[in-house]
Design a protein around this motif. Structure first.
Motif, PDB file in Angstrom:
ATOM      1  N   LEU A  74       0.836  -1.248  -0.015  1.00 44.74           N
ATOM      2  CA  LEU A  74       0.032   0.139   0.023  1.00 44.74           C
ATOM      3  C   LEU A  74       0.907   1.231  -0.087  1.00 44.74           C
ATOM      4  O   LEU A  74       0.771   2.157  -0.708  1.00 44.74           O
ATOM      5  CB  LEU A  74      -0.790   0.019   1.344  1.00 44.74           C
ATOM      6  N   ALA A  75       1.883   1.101   0.790  1.00 37.47           N
ATOM      7  CA  ALA A  75       2.769   2.491   0.806  1.00 37.47           C
ATOM      8  C   ALA A  75       3.685   2.529  -0.400  1.00 37.47           C
ATOM      9  O   ALA A  75       3.611   3.637  -0.899  1.00 37.47           O
ATOM     10  CB  ALA A  75       3.720   2.432   2.015  1.00 37.47           C
ATOM     11  N   ALA A  76       4.074   1.543  -0.990  1.00 36.20           N
ATOM     12  CA  ALA A  76       4.789   1.502  -2.271  1.00 36.20           C
ATOM     13  C   ALA A  76       3.790   2.308  -3.477  1.00 36.20           C
ATOM     14  O   ALA A  76       4.275   2.962  -4.058  1.00 36.20           O
ATOM     15  CB  ALA A  76       5.234   0.363  -2.804  1.00 36.20           C
ATOM     16  N   ALA A  77       2.434   1.567  -3.584  1.00 38.72           N
ATOM     17  CA  ALA A  77       1.611   2.163  -4.420  1.00 38.72           C
ATOM     18  C   ALA A  77       1.424   3.638  -4.193  1.00 38.72           C
ATOM     19  O   ALA A  77       1.265   4.311  -5.264  1.00 38.72           O
ATOM     20  CB  ALA A  77       0.069   1.398  -4.491  1.00 38.72           C
ATOM     21  N   ARG A  78       1.105   4.052  -3.154  1.00 43.14           N
ATOM     22  CA  ARG A  78       0.725   5.513  -2.889  1.00 43.14           C
ATOM     23  C   ARG A  78       2.145   6.331  -2.979  1.00 43.14           C
ATOM     24  O   ARG A  78       2.073   7.579  -3.549  1.00 43.14           O
ATOM     25  CB  ARG A  78       0.300   5.609  -1.254  1.00 43.14           C
ATOM     26  N   TYR A  79       3.238   5.726  -3.020  1.00 45.03           N
ATOM     27  CA  TYR A  79       4.483   6.346  -3.139  1.00 45.03           C
ATOM     28  C   TYR A  79       4.709   6.693  -4.613  1.00 45.03           C
ATOM     29  O   TYR A  79       5.111   7.871  -5.222  1.00 45.03           O
ATOM     30  CB  TYR A  79       5.587   5.730  -2.510  1.00 45.03           C
ATOM     31  N   ALA A  80       4.429   5.748  -5.278  1.00 44.41           N
ATOM     32  CA  ALA A  80       4.280   5.717  -7.075  1.00 44.41           C
ATOM     33  C   ALA A  80       3.722   6.797  -7.489  1.00 44.41           C
ATOM     34  O   ALA A  80       3.844   7.700  -8.201  1.00 44.41           O
ATOM     35  CB  ALA A  80       4.029   4.408  -7.483  1.00 44.41           C
ATOM     36  N   GLU A  81       2.218   6.869  -6.900  1.00 43.55           N
ATOM     37  CA  GLU A  81       1.182   7.818  -7.341  1.00 43.55           C
ATOM     38  C   GLU A  81       1.917   9.362  -6.784  1.00 43.55           C
ATOM     39  O   GLU A  81       1.682  10.205  -7.767  1.00 43.55           O
ATOM     40  CB  GLU A  81       0.024   7.416  -6.415  1.00 43.55           C
ATOM     41  N   ALA A 113      12.745   5.764   2.927  1.00 44.86           N
ATOM     42  CA  ALA A 113      13.136   5.273   4.236  1.00 44.86           C
ATOM     43  C   ALA A 113      14.770   5.242   4.629  1.00 44.86           C
ATOM     44  O   ALA A 113      15.465   5.652   5.331  1.00 44.86           O
ATOM     45  CB  ALA A 113      12.314   4.344   4.785  1.00 44.86           C
ATOM     46  N   LEU A 114      15.295   4.745   3.093  1.00 39.84           N
ATOM     47  CA  LEU A 114      16.741   4.375   3.159  1.00 39.84           C
ATOM     48  C   LEU A 114      17.057   5.185   1.890  1.00 39.84           C
ATOM     49  O   LEU A 114      17.233   4.168   0.852  1.00 39.84           O
ATOM     50  CB  LEU A 114      17.025   2.906   3.399  1.00 39.84           C
ATOM     51  N   PRO A 115      17.583   6.127   1.678  1.00 42.82           N
ATOM     52  CA  PRO A 115      17.842   6.940   0.267  1.00 42.82           C
ATOM     53  C   PRO A 115      19.054   6.199  -0.339  1.00 42.82           C
ATOM     54  O   PRO A 115      19.001   6.504  -1.644  1.00 42.82           O
ATOM     55  CB  PRO A 115      17.984   8.225   0.574  1.00 42.82           C
ATOM     56  N   THR A 117      19.350   3.133  -0.723  1.00 43.61           N
ATOM     57  CA  THR A 117      18.853   1.647  -1.312  1.00 43.61           C
ATOM     58  C   THR A 117      17.897   2.004  -2.335  1.00 43.61           C
ATOM     59  O   THR A 117      17.054   2.951  -2.388  1.00 43.61           O
ATOM     60  CB  THR A 117      18.399   0.914  -0.271  1.00 43.61           C
ATOM     61  N   SER A 118      17.488   1.041  -3.267  1.00 42.93           N
ATOM     62  CA  SER A 118      16.472   1.185  -4.172  1.00 42.93           C
ATOM     63  C   SER A 118      14.983   0.676  -3.355  1.00 42.93           C
ATOM     64  O   SER A 118      15.089  -0.052  -2.520  1.00 42.93           O
ATOM     65  CB  SER A 118      16.852   0.330  -5.334  1.00 42.93           C
ATOM     66  N   PHE A 119      14.215   1.063  -4.096  1.00 46.97           N
ATOM     67  CA  PHE A 119      12.787   0.717  -3.645  1.00 46.97           C
ATOM     68  C   PHE A 119      12.526  -0.645  -4.089  1.00 46.97           C
ATOM     69  O   PHE A 119      11.649  -0.665  -5.125  1.00 46.97           O
ATOM     70  CB  PHE A 119      11.556   1.830  -3.954  1.00 46.97           C
ATOM     71  N   ILE A 120      12.954  -1.535  -3.734  1.00 46.20           N
ATOM     72  CA  ILE A 120      12.692  -3.019  -4.236  1.00 46.20           C
ATOM     73  C   ILE A 120      12.381  -3.733  -2.687  1.00 46.20           C
ATOM     74  O   ILE A 120      13.222  -3.884  -2.012  1.00 46.20           O
ATOM     75  CB  ILE A 120      13.664  -3.626  -4.948  1.00 46.20           C
ATOM     76  N   VAL A 121      11.390  -4.269  -2.638  1.00 46.63           N
ATOM     77  CA  VAL A 121      10.795  -4.822  -1.223  1.00 46.63           C
ATOM     78  C   VAL A 121      10.657  -6.325  -1.585  1.00 46.63           C
ATOM     79  O   VAL A 121       9.729  -6.767  -2.318  1.00 46.63           O
ATOM     80  CB  VAL A 121       9.584  -4.362  -0.707  1.00 46.63           C
ATOM     81  N   PRO A 122      11.476  -7.192  -1.103  1.00 48.78           N
ATOM     82  CA  PRO A 122      11.405  -8.570  -1.034  1.00 48.78           C
ATOM     83  C   PRO A 122      10.163  -9.027  -0.371  1.00 48.78           C
ATOM     84  O   PRO A 122       9.805  -8.581   0.708  1.00 48.78           O
ATOM     85  CB  PRO A 122      12.785  -9.135  -0.755  1.00 48.78           C
ATOM     86  N   LEU A 123       9.387 -10.268  -0.921  1.00 49.39           N
ATOM     87  CA  LEU A 123       8.388 -10.911  -0.100  1.00 49.39           C
ATOM     88  C   LEU A 123       9.162 -12.037   0.779  1.00 49.39           C
ATOM     89  O   LEU A 123       9.868 -12.828   0.538  1.00 49.39           O
ATOM     90  CB  LEU A 123       7.295 -11.295  -0.888  1.00 49.39           C
ATOM     91  N   PRO A 124       8.376 -12.026   2.021  1.00 49.82           N
ATOM     92  CA  PRO A 124       8.923 -12.940   3.032  1.00 49.82           C
ATOM     93  C   PRO A 124       8.218 -14.345   2.589  1.00 49.82           C
ATOM     94  O   PRO A 124       7.501 -14.535   1.921  1.00 49.82           O
ATOM     95  CB  PRO A 124       8.319 -12.583   4.389  1.00 49.82           C
ATOM     96  N   ALA A 125       9.002 -15.319   3.055  1.00 51.60           N
ATOM     97  CA  ALA A 125       8.437 -16.772   2.635  1.00 51.60           C
ATOM     98  C   ALA A 125       7.326 -16.818   3.265  1.00 51.60           C
ATOM     99  O   ALA A 125       6.744 -16.435   4.077  1.00 51.60           O
ATOM    100  CB  ALA A 125       9.531 -17.720   3.400  1.00 51.60           C
TER     101      ALA A 125
END
Length: 179
Positions: A74-81, A113-115, A117-125
């Protein structure tokens, strides 16, 4: 009554001597207050049973990882928007099988949050997001597609909606969804 008539009481309280001394209330046979060994063992057993039953609920993270992933999406989608609105550059939210990212011109943007680094979020197992797709946000934050993302994990399921106007919201087990 004169001051010296009743030295056996102090301010009218019997048993307390006027000179600060103390009277013994009980003899040597008076029992000490406390718990018996049996009572202490019963308390330890009850605390042990409660710890064994409740510890997995507090230490297990299966429901938390699903909710956390939904919140991050949700945060990523709102950030992209927001980036599309503020910078006037088409910004994409890309959901893959193992991660999701926010990109501009095919390059991952910096994570707010961490400038460094790239905005790539891995999914947990154990957490999946469907469908795997890309939503492009153009100025003024209008999406190119309106998917309903489903986030699932162990004992968790939520949906993330992208509307034609650019309103993005999440619905889960916590309550009713906004319109």
């Amino acid at each position: 009554m004169t001051v010296f008539e009743d030295l056996g009481t102090f301010h009218g309280v019997p048993g307390r001597l006027a000179d600060g001394g103390a009277r013994c209330q009980g003899g040597p046979d008076t029992a000490m207050a406390g718990y018996t060994l049996l009572e202490l063992m019963a308390i330890l057993i009850i605390v042990g049973i409660l710890a064994a039953v409740l510890a997995p609920r507090f230490l297990g993270t299966s429901g938390f990882t699903g909710q956390t992933s939904a919140d991050k999406l949700l945060a990523a989608a709102r950030y992209a928007e927001t980036l599309a609105q503020n910078q006037g550059v088409t910004t994409a939210l890309t959901v893959g099988t193992n991660s999701f990212s926010v990109t501009q011109n095919g390059v991952a943007v910096a994570n707010p949050a961490l400038p460094s680094t790239s905005f790539i979020v891995p999914l947990p197992a154990g957490v999946t997001i469907t469908p795997q797709t890309t939503v492009n946000f153009v100025r003024p934050g209008i999406p190119s597609a309106t998917p309903t993302f489903t986030i699932t994990g162990a004992g968790f399921k939520a949906s993330l909606y992208v509307t034609t106007t650019g309103y993005i919201y999440e619905c889960g087990s916590q309550g009713a969804c906004p319109p």
